[in-house]
Design a protein around this motif. Sequence first.
Motif, PDB file in Angstrom:
ATOM      1  N   UNK A  68       7.835   3.042   8.022  1.00 62.01           N
ATOM      2  CA  UNK A  68       8.406   1.701   7.891  1.00 62.01           C
ATOM      3  C   UNK A  68       9.922   1.819   7.992  1.00 62.01           C
ATOM      4  N   UNK A  69      10.519   1.032   8.875  1.00 62.70           N
ATOM      5  CA  UNK A  69      11.978   0.994   8.945  1.00 62.70           C
ATOM      6  C   UNK A  69      12.431  -0.426   8.644  1.00 62.70           C
ATOM      7  N   UNK A  70      13.747  -0.627   8.616  1.00 65.98           N
ATOM      8  CA  UNK A  70      14.238  -1.976   8.368  1.00 65.98           C
ATOM      9  C   UNK A  70      13.700  -2.917   9.441  1.00 65.98           C
TER      10      UNK A  70
ATOM     11  N   UNK B 275       5.446  -8.228   8.483  1.00 61.30           N
ATOM     12  CA  UNK B 275       6.104  -8.486   9.765  1.00 61.30           C
ATOM     13  C   UNK B 275       5.541  -9.753  10.399  1.00 61.30           C
TER      14      UNK B 275
ATOM     15  N   UNK C 102      12.713   3.280   5.753  1.00 59.81           N
ATOM     16  CA  UNK C 102      12.732   2.899   4.336  1.00 59.81           C
ATOM     17  C   UNK C 102      11.508   3.398   3.582  1.00 59.81           C
ATOM     18  N   UNK C 103      10.445   3.745   4.297  1.00 58.35           N
ATOM     19  CA  UNK C 103       9.215   4.147   3.626  1.00 58.35           C
ATOM     20  C   UNK C 103       8.335   4.916   4.593  1.00 58.35           C
TER      21      UNK C 103
ATOM     22  N   UNK D 117       7.442  -1.606  11.664  1.00 57.37           N
ATOM     23  CA  UNK D 117       6.478  -0.670  11.109  1.00 57.37           C
ATOM     24  C   UNK D 117       5.818   0.037  12.277  1.00 57.37           C
TER      25      UNK D 117
ATOM     26  N   UNK E 291      12.674  -5.038   4.725  1.00 60.83           N
ATOM     27  CA  UNK E 291      13.226  -4.632   3.427  1.00 60.83           C
ATOM     28  C   UNK E 291      14.640  -5.223   3.327  1.00 60.83           C
TER      29      UNK E 291
ATOM     30  N   UNK F 296       6.216  -1.836   1.095  1.00 61.95           N
ATOM     31  CA  UNK F 296       5.768  -2.179   2.435  1.00 61.95           C
ATOM     32  C   UNK F 296       6.259  -3.566   2.817  1.00 61.95           C
ATOM     33  N   UNK F 297       6.734  -3.684   4.066  1.00 62.13           N
ATOM     34  CA  UNK F 297       7.244  -4.965   4.548  1.00 62.13           C
ATOM     35  C   UNK F 297       6.155  -5.725   5.297  1.00 62.13           C
TER      36      UNK F 297
END
Lengths: 376, 125
Positions: B60-62, A307, B39-40, B65, A327, A304-305
Amino acid sequence: MLRTPLHQFHLDHKAHMVDFAGWEMPLTYFGLIDEHKQVRASGGIFDVSHMGRVKFTGRHARRFLERACTRKISDMQPGQCRYSLVCNEQGGVRDDVIVYRLDDDEFLMVVNASNRAKILQHFEALKAAWDFAFKMDDQTADTAMVALQGPKVIELIGQYSREIPTLKRYRFVLKNLMIAKLIVSRTGYTGEDGVEVILPSGTVGLALKYLLQGVDMNAPHAVLRPAGLGARDTLRTEAGMPLYGHELGEEINALSCGVDFAIALDKDQGERGEAFVGMEALKKTKAEGGPARKLAGFILDGKRAARQGAIIRQNGRDVGVVTSGCPSPTLGVCIAMGFLDVALHAPETPVEIDTGKGVLAAKVAPLPFYKMPKAG
Amino acid sequence: MSSPTDRVYSPSHEWHKVEGDTLTLGLTRFAVDQLTDVTYVEMKKPGFKFKSGDIVGEVESVKTTSDIYCFATGEVTAVNAALGDNPGLLNSDPYGAGWLIKAKITDKAGLEKCIDAKAYDQQHP
């Protein structure tokens, strides 16, 4: 919406176009991650024509820029460019810019697209207040700007120019291509080697045709392929480079952004010294021990990123805020930048990042996340 | 590019395909193009009950979210396990192999807020 001189190029390469600061710009062409990896492995071509290009000519141009910019201008040589901030009186950041010295009394400044109108207005006000004699000319619409970035770019350009590969970082040359005058600088916003080219709008087609002869940009292994704003953002994040609206802003103290190298608090000293707008406020910040929070890097556990806007905590205590995160296509982990209490900057310091929906474990990491391999 | 006509489209860009009381949910081509590379994917597990308009997962993308909504009412019966290893399926085949969840629906009323393929494509050419 505004269109750049490369609009047809974007359509020809099947770009997914989006609105960026009022400009219709390519977000991606053939996939953000693939474009990112293409730039790290070989080369990418970016349209950055939306960025503002403003020329300063005349007797007081140098003195004006010395007062408007946080970085020293007077000791620049013609052929040199410098990264600088433009601050407000409170020491916040109006914009980050690149200043090119074309001649003793002739400069070019590249500003962010989203700040162009604001910066021009600010400069007009300063010019009037200081009663300086010089001409300020917004050349954005008359020119295009293209960034060529990646480890194989210099070799590619070497086929056409012997001089450009000898340029040092942050140096530029003026080149003639047929009737067109080009500014080619060894600069970029990706963490890779490469150049940025400023050229008259009408000559973009010709210049690209010339440069790209023999390059099939649709082939997956082409030396150079188009790359969009999406990849530009992940590349600059890996390179730890700040972006206005994220790491830089009017309310953000310039000394907290990790670009102290571009802030000369002593530039009023010496014979031709001038104090810059915001200098007094920043001197005060420094005298009081510096900003409480400064920019730091983070590597997250898991997929998980984090933000922009996510709160950084340690043991439940609010210790910072995320400014950018994604990511990382190169590192294969999620990375983030954010402002963090200065006491917690040691690498590996554990923190929690609260996304509002969950808490992500992360560790402080040195910036930049990515450094290009040394040539060898 | 035309969207498949065998499903309806929500204002938040999910497609809903109803076969009897079974619903398959996914994201539109327009939506995944906006997200950039996925990505997720984390969807609610089988057994999760939801009402029309509820969040049933996150993608989730680059670049960002994004919450995923469902406009019918029901219960999740399956999540697309293939997305665990290969979230890029969402980009390459959003209307097929990139589906997100299947659900047993108990009330279709919320789907009235959705539009058909023709209307969706007109709004998002």
